[in-house]
Design a protein around this motif. Structure first.
Motif, mmCIF file in Angstrom:
data_model
loop_
_atom_site.group_PDB
_atom_site.id
_atom_site.type_symbol
_atom_site.label_atom_id
_atom_site.label_comp_id
_atom_site.label_asym_id
_atom_site.label_seq_id
_atom_site.Cartn_x
_atom_site.Cartn_y
_atom_site.Cartn_z
ATOM 1 N N ALA A 202 -2.931 3.338 5.084
ATOM 2 C CA ALA A 202 -2.910 2.229 4.131
ATOM 3 C C ALA A 202 -1.608 2.198 3.337
ATOM 4 O O ALA A 202 -1.041 1.128 3.083
ATOM 5 C CB ALA A 202 -4.105 2.328 3.180
ATOM 6 N N LEU A 203 -1.127 3.371 2.931
ATOM 7 C CA LEU A 203 0.128 3.430 2.182
ATOM 8 C C LEU A 203 1.294 2.917 3.026
ATOM 9 O O LEU A 203 2.175 2.200 2.533
ATOM 10 C CB LEU A 203 0.393 4.870 1.726
ATOM 11 N N ALA A 204 1.306 3.288 4.309
ATOM 12 C CA ALA A 204 2.361 2.787 5.197
ATOM 13 C C ALA A 204 2.226 1.286 5.413
ATOM 14 O O ALA A 204 3.222 0.550 5.410
ATOM 15 C CB ALA A 204 2.292 3.526 6.536
ATOM 16 N N ALA A 205 0.987 0.827 5.566
ATOM 17 C CA ALA A 205 0.759 -0.600 5.840
ATOM 18 C C ALA A 205 1.194 -1.477 4.673
ATOM 19 O O ALA A 205 1.659 -2.604 4.876
ATOM 20 C CB ALA A 205 -0.724 -0.829 6.153
ATOM 21 N N ARG A 206 1.029 -0.987 3.448
ATOM 22 C CA ARG A 206 1.437 -1.791 2.290
ATOM 23 C C ARG A 206 2.940 -2.032 2.270
ATOM 24 O O ARG A 206 3.410 -2.996 1.672
ATOM 25 C CB ARG A 206 1.012 -1.087 1.002
ATOM 26 N N ARG A 207 3.709 -1.166 2.910
ATOM 27 C CA ARG A 207 5.159 -1.371 2.951
ATOM 28 C C ARG A 207 5.567 -2.314 4.076
ATOM 29 O O ARG A 207 6.694 -2.804 4.099
ATOM 30 C CB ARG A 207 5.863 -0.030 3.162
ATOM 31 N N LEU A 208 4.649 -2.549 5.010
ATOM 32 C CA LEU A 208 5.005 -3.325 6.198
ATOM 33 C C LEU A 208 4.362 -4.710 6.220
ATOM 34 O O LEU A 208 4.891 -5.617 6.855
ATOM 35 C CB LEU A 208 4.576 -2.552 7.466
ATOM 36 N N GLY A 209 3.224 -4.873 5.557
ATOM 37 C CA GLY A 209 2.517 -6.150 5.622
ATOM 38 C C GLY A 209 3.002 -7.150 4.602
ATOM 39 O O GLY A 209 3.465 -6.785 3.521
ATOM 40 N N ARG A 210 2.891 -8.433 4.934
ATOM 41 C CA ARG A 210 3.303 -9.506 4.029
ATOM 42 C C ARG A 210 2.113 -10.178 3.364
ATOM 43 O O ARG A 210 2.284 -10.991 2.469
ATOM 44 C CB ARG A 210 4.095 -10.567 4.806
ATOM 45 N N SER A 211 0.923 -9.898 3.828
ATOM 46 C CA SER A 211 -0.288 -10.478 3.255
ATOM 47 C C SER A 211 -1.403 -9.446 3.415
ATOM 48 O O SER A 211 -1.230 -8.445 4.101
ATOM 49 C CB SER A 211 -0.670 -11.780 3.969
ATOM 50 N N LEU A 212 -2.550 -9.717 2.781
ATOM 51 C CA LEU A 212 -3.654 -8.763 2.911
ATOM 52 C C LEU A 212 -4.107 -8.650 4.366
ATOM 53 O O LEU A 212 -4.431 -7.558 4.836
ATOM 54 C CB LEU A 212 -4.831 -9.194 2.030
ATOM 55 N N VAL A 213 -4.095 -9.775 5.082
ATOM 56 C CA VAL A 213 -4.486 -9.735 6.491
ATOM 57 C C VAL A 213 -3.516 -8.884 7.299
ATOM 58 O O VAL A 213 -3.918 -8.029 8.093
ATOM 59 C CB VAL A 213 -4.569 -11.163 7.069
#
Length: 290
Positions: free
Chosen positions: A210-221
């Motif tokens: 989740a921590l990695a994904a927050r740096r890569l995603g542009r939206s919650l989806v």
């Protein structure tokens, strides 16, 4: 025999197949739970549920029921019970601290008075990935469907809640009810991961992707999809490495997920604001007529 030849031989064993299936199923549900933990800023929830799980295990051993099932039930009830105390984001951390203290005190008192083998209870907290049972796969399978499904079904409400609780309230989101659902899912997910990595290493399956994904995603989806993708890659690669070189899976998974999270954080931060902007823009304007 080569390392990958050893993997092929080990894969013929049913416990190894169950462990691999468990990790794959976990990759679809637990990293999304990590998105909830990070979004609600309730990091102490893992420690609180670990202590509640110990209490459930002690109860199970005392009354002769399945300890992991009792841990799941205890964590689910604790997640639902603590939600009314969480009227603010800060209150969630306080409620978890209270829950953690009460649970560990009750567990230790019960173990001392009942004469139950404390080593057996604590051993479950360390996990045993090759001891994954069909019942554990059912729990992980339900989480793999229910958690992403909830995010897809209520993505607007979840985006508002994870962005700002007050904004979600003013936008008509049923914050209290949604918080209860999320806390129950988080609690059950932590308990459900006990067999895989143990409660002490559950971060590898939840928080780190989740921590990695927050740096890569542009939206919650997109953050959710990144979290699932990273979870799948880390769990599969980490498990194969542990089999190939006869290493303990738990630490390998943690190190693999940690390496991905560290690499993601080396990317300049520029996308979190996009998610917050997206969540805010979906809320009704205070000046707009109702």
């Amino acid at each position: 025999m080569s390392a990958w030849g050893q993997v092929g031989d080990l894969w013929q064993l049913v416990p190894v197949q169950r462990a691999g299936a468990g990790l794959l199923l976990a990759a679809f549900g637990l990293p999304v739970v990590g998105v909830v933990i990070v979004g609600l800023d309730i990091m102490p929830v893992r420690f609180a549920m670990m202590h509640v799980a110990l209490l459930g295990i002690a109860v199970g051993q005392l009354v002769g029921l399945d300890p992991v099932l009792c841990a799941l039930v205890a964590c689910a009830l604790a997640g639902a019970g603590v939600a009314p105390l969480a009227r603010t984001a800060e209150g969630l951390s306080g409620a978890m601290g209270l829950l953690m203290s009460l649970a560990i005190a009750a567990a230790l008192l019960m173990l001392a008075l009942s004469g139950v083998n404390a080593n057996g209870a604590f051993a479950l907290l360390w996990g045993s990935i090759l001891a994954v049972r069909p019942a554990d796969l059912v729990v992980l399978g339900v989480l793999a469907v229910a958690v992403p499904g909830l995010f897809l079904w209520r993505r607007r409400d979840l985006a508002l809640l994870l962005h700002d609780r007050e904004l979600a309230l003013s936008s008509g989101v049923a914050v209290q009810r949604l918080t209860v659902v999320l806390l129950v899912l988080v609690a059950v997910a932590v308990a459900g991961a006990i067999r895989l990595t143990g409660a002490l290493l559950v971060d590898a399956l939840t928080l780190l992707p989740a921590l990695a994904a927050r740096r890569l995603g542009r939206s919650l989806v997109s953050i959710t999809l990144w979290a699932i993708g990273i979870g799948v890659v880390v769990n599969v690669v980490g498990f194969l490495i542990s089999l190939a070189w006869d290493l303990p899976p738990g630490p390998v998974l943690v190190l693999a997920a940690g390496a991905v999270a560290l690499a993601a954080h080396l990317i300049p931060e520029r996308r979190t604001s996009s998610w917050r902007t997206s969540a805010s823009s979906s809320a009704p304007s205070p000046q707009s007529p109702h």
